[in-house]
Design a protein around this motif. Structure first.
Motif, PDB file in Angstrom:
ATOM      1  N   PHE A   1       0.834  -1.198   0.000  1.00 19.87           N
ATOM      2  CA  PHE A   1       0.000   0.000   0.000  1.00 19.87           C
ATOM      3  C   PHE A   1       0.873   1.255   0.000  1.00 19.87           C
ATOM      4  O   PHE A   1       1.957   1.277   0.586  1.00 19.87           O
ATOM      5  N   GLN A   2       0.359   2.294  -0.641  1.00 14.92           N
ATOM      6  CA  GLN A   2       1.006   3.592  -0.569  1.00 14.92           C
ATOM      7  C   GLN A   2      -0.063   4.667  -0.380  1.00 14.92           C
ATOM      8  O   GLN A   2      -1.208   4.503  -0.825  1.00 14.92           O
ATOM      9  N   ALA A   3       0.313   5.741   0.298  1.00 15.25           N
ATOM     10  CA  ALA A   3      -0.601   6.853   0.480  1.00 15.25           C
ATOM     11  C   ALA A   3      -0.651   7.685  -0.793  1.00 15.25           C
ATOM     12  O   ALA A   3       0.379   7.941  -1.422  1.00 15.25           O
ATOM     13  N   VAL A   4      -1.855   8.089  -1.179  1.00 18.12           N
ATOM     14  CA  VAL A   4      -2.081   8.780  -2.449  1.00 18.12           C
ATOM     15  C   VAL A   4      -2.323  10.266  -2.183  1.00 18.12           C
ATOM     16  O   VAL A   4      -3.095  10.633  -1.285  1.00 18.12           O
ATOM     17  N   THR A   5      -1.684  11.104  -2.962  1.00 21.14           N
ATOM     18  CA  THR A   5      -1.931  12.541  -2.876  1.00 21.14           C
ATOM     19  C   THR A   5      -3.325  12.863  -3.414  1.00 21.14           C
ATOM     20  O   THR A   5      -3.713  12.383  -4.489  1.00 21.14           O
ATOM     21  N   VAL A   6      -4.066  13.661  -2.665  1.00 20.48           N
ATOM     22  CA  VAL A   6      -5.406  14.104  -3.075  1.00 20.48           C
ATOM     23  C   VAL A   6      -5.320  15.600  -3.383  1.00 20.48           C
ATOM     24  O   VAL A   6      -5.311  16.423  -2.465  1.00 20.48           O
ATOM     25  N   PRO A   7      -5.218  15.976  -4.649  1.00 21.43           N
ATOM     26  CA  PRO A   7      -4.975  17.382  -4.998  1.00 21.43           C
ATOM     27  C   PRO A   7      -5.994  18.352  -4.408  1.00 21.43           C
ATOM     28  O   PRO A   7      -5.636  19.465  -4.007  1.00 21.43           O
ATOM     29  N   HIS A   8      -7.261  17.943  -4.328  1.00 18.69           N
ATOM     30  CA  HIS A   8      -8.294  18.843  -3.834  1.00 18.69           C
ATOM     31  C   HIS A   8      -8.171  19.139  -2.335  1.00 18.69           C
ATOM     32  O   HIS A   8      -8.812  20.062  -1.828  1.00 18.69           O
ATOM     33  N   LEU A   9      -7.348  18.352  -1.630  1.00 15.56           N
ATOM     34  CA  LEU A   9      -7.174  18.560  -0.190  1.00 15.56           C
ATOM     35  C   LEU A   9      -5.779  19.062   0.169  1.00 15.56           C
ATOM     36  O   LEU A   9      -5.447  19.151   1.347  1.00 15.56           O
ATOM     37  N   GLU A  10      -4.970  19.393  -0.819  1.00 16.23           N
ATOM     38  CA  GLU A  10      -3.571  19.699  -0.562  1.00 16.23           C
ATOM     39  C   GLU A  10      -3.376  20.836   0.438  1.00 16.23           C
ATOM     40  O   GLU A  10      -2.423  20.838   1.213  1.00 16.23           O
ATOM     41  N   LYS A  11      -4.254  21.801   0.454  1.00 21.75           N
ATOM     42  CA  LYS A  11      -4.057  22.907   1.394  1.00 21.75           C
ATOM     43  C   LYS A  11      -4.320  22.503   2.844  1.00 21.75           C
ATOM     44  O   LYS A  11      -4.019  23.253   3.757  1.00 21.75           O
ATOM     45  N   TYR A  12      -4.881  21.299   3.031  1.00 21.87           N
ATOM     46  CA  TYR A  12      -5.124  20.783   4.383  1.00 21.87           C
ATOM     47  C   TYR A  12      -4.129  19.687   4.756  1.00 21.87           C
ATOM     48  O   TYR A  12      -4.321  18.991   5.751  1.00 21.87           O
ATOM     49  N   ARG A  13      -3.075  19.556   3.981  1.00 24.03           N
ATOM     50  CA  ARG A  13      -2.113  18.473   4.209  1.00 24.03           C
ATOM     51  C   ARG A  13      -1.477  18.586   5.594  1.00 24.03           C
ATOM     52  O   ARG A  13      -1.058  19.664   6.028  1.00 24.03           O
ATOM     53  N   SER A  14      -1.382  17.452   6.278  1.00 24.49           N
ATOM     54  CA  SER A  14      -0.794  17.416   7.616  1.00 24.49           C
ATOM     55  C   SER A  14       0.712  17.621   7.545  1.00 24.49           C
ATOM     56  O   SER A  14       1.392  17.033   6.700  1.00 24.49           O
ATOM     57  N   HIS A  15       1.226  18.428   8.463  1.00 23.03           N
ATOM     58  CA  HIS A  15       2.674  18.644   8.564  1.00 23.03           C
ATOM     59  C   HIS A  15       3.300  17.731   9.615  1.00 23.03           C
ATOM     60  O   HIS A  15       4.476  17.863   9.938  1.00 23.03           O
ATOM     61  N   LEU A  16       2.511  16.779  10.135  1.00 17.13           N
ATOM     62  CA  LEU A  16       2.968  15.926  11.230  1.00 17.13           C
ATOM     63  C   LEU A  16       3.506  14.582  10.743  1.00 17.13           C
ATOM     64  O   LEU A  16       3.815  13.721  11.548  1.00 17.13           O
ATOM     65  N   THR A  17       3.601  14.402   9.435  1.00 18.51           N
ATOM     66  CA  THR A  17       4.134  13.180   8.852  1.00 18.51           C
ATOM     67  C   THR A  17       4.603  13.477   7.439  1.00 18.51           C
ATOM     68  O   THR A  17       4.223  14.498   6.850  1.00 18.51           O
ATOM     69  N   GLU A  18       5.415  12.583   6.894  1.00 13.05           N
ATOM     70  CA  GLU A  18       5.900  12.752   5.535  1.00 13.05           C
ATOM     71  C   GLU A  18       4.895  12.246   4.497  1.00 13.05           C
ATOM     72  O   GLU A  18       4.969  12.618   3.326  1.00 13.05           O
ATOM     73  N   ILE A  19       3.955  11.395   4.909  1.00 12.74           N
ATOM     74  CA  ILE A  19       3.013  10.827   3.945  1.00 12.74           C
ATOM     75  C   ILE A  19       1.867  11.813   3.700  1.00 12.74           C
ATOM     76  O   ILE A  19       1.519  12.612   4.568  1.00 12.74           O
ATOM     77  N   PRO A  20       1.278  11.783   2.505  1.00  7.98           N
ATOM     78  CA  PRO A  20       0.165  12.693   2.231  1.00  7.98           C
ATOM     79  C   PRO A  20      -1.102  12.263   2.962  1.00  7.98           C
ATOM     80  O   PRO A  20      -1.682  11.207   2.687  1.00  7.98           O
ATOM     81  N   CYS A  21      -1.494  13.059   3.922  1.00 11.44           N
ATOM     82  CA  CYS A  21      -2.751  12.870   4.631  1.00 11.44           C
ATOM     83  C   CYS A  21      -3.243  14.245   5.044  1.00 11.44           C
ATOM     84  O   CYS A  21      -2.489  15.218   5.002  1.00 11.44           O
ATOM     85  N   TYR A  22      -4.479  14.328   5.497  1.00 12.12           N
ATOM     86  CA  TYR A  22      -5.110  15.640   5.554  1.00 12.12           C
ATOM     87  C   TYR A  22      -5.900  15.828   6.845  1.00 12.12           C
ATOM     88  O   TYR A  22      -6.632  14.934   7.283  1.00 12.12           O
ATOM     89  N   ARG A  23      -5.735  17.021   7.417  1.00 13.10           N
ATOM     90  CA  ARG A  23      -6.438  17.421   8.641  1.00 13.10           C
ATOM     91  C   ARG A  23      -7.337  18.619   8.345  1.00 13.10           C
ATOM     92  O   ARG A  23      -6.892  19.598   7.779  1.00 13.10           O
TER      93      ARG A  23
END
Length: 219
Positions: free
Chosen positions: A157-179
């Motif tokens: 598995f790999q984490a996928v970048t979601v372009p529509h949520l990029e401005k909410y990307r978490s700075h607490l990890t290197e993987i693309p996830c969103y808060r």
């Protein structure tokens, strides 16, 4: 959902009650079958009563543990959605009560349960399929750390970048996830990450008698 290619043959909503996600998914995604599962039996009534008037067809509702689903339908779903049980810290922003939601014992207990659910859910995702994980809590232990754990245990598995949520990307990890925080005016707050099973292989088919299992209800 804009990131996931359509059509999506089989979708499983692992914790579907009260039904809002399933209704939304059923209306926007082109799919062959939507399975709406709810592990907590007393929540099944509200799930079914909400789904039926919205005519989310074809769909079925189930009351099964994630372990049973992993055993019965391995590598079958093109999309598994896990709106995981969590400490519910964002409920406070809505004015609700969430006793003990910031206590480390409660957080750790929920994080461990989430890992079990995610591990079972990952086994259900077909090759090139997707696993969407989300919570309504702010805890890194239940969000970023659980996401990192999944990637360590399931390297396909790999984490996928979601372009529509990029401005909410978490700075607490290197993987693309969103808060999403309350101050973002997107509700009380939440967390989400989209994984893809990058392995090659054929998608398994549901057993012919799968929907005949006890605790399944056709919608």
């Amino acid at each position: 959902m804009l990131t996931i290619p359509q059509p999506v043959k089989l979708i499983l909503d692992m914790y579907a009650a009260p039904g809002g996600k399933s209704i939304f998914i059923g209306k926007i995604l082109n799919r062959e079958l939507l399975l709406c599962n709810e592990a907590i039996g007393k929540r099944m009534g509200m799930l079914i009563s909400n789904l039926r008037p919205c005519q989310i067809n074809p769909s079925a509702a189930a009351n099964l543990d994630s372990k049973i689903l992993a055993e019965k339908m391995p590598q079958t779903a093109n999309l598994v959605i896990v709106d995981a049980p969590c400490t519910g810290q964002s409920l406070l922003a809505k004015g609700d009560k969430a006793p003990g939601c910031f206590h480390h014992v409660t957080i750790n207990s929920n994080a461990n349960r989430q890992k079990i659910i995610l591990a079972n859910s990952a086994k259900i995702v077909a090759s090139q399929g997707y696993l969407a994980y989300m919570t309504c809590t702010y805890s890194t232990a239940e969000n970023e750390q659980v996401s990192e754990w999944l990637l360590s245990k399931f390297p396909e598995f790999q984490a996928v970048t979601v372009p529509h949520l990029e401005k909410y990307r978490s700075h607490l990890t290197e993987i693309p996830c969103y808060r999403m925080w309350p101050q973002d005016r997107l509700g009380a707050g939440g967390f989400t990450v989209l994984f893809q099973n990058t392995s090659d292989g054929e998608r398994n088919q549901l057993p012919a008698d799968f929907l005949d299992l006890p605790r399944f209800t056709n919608i």
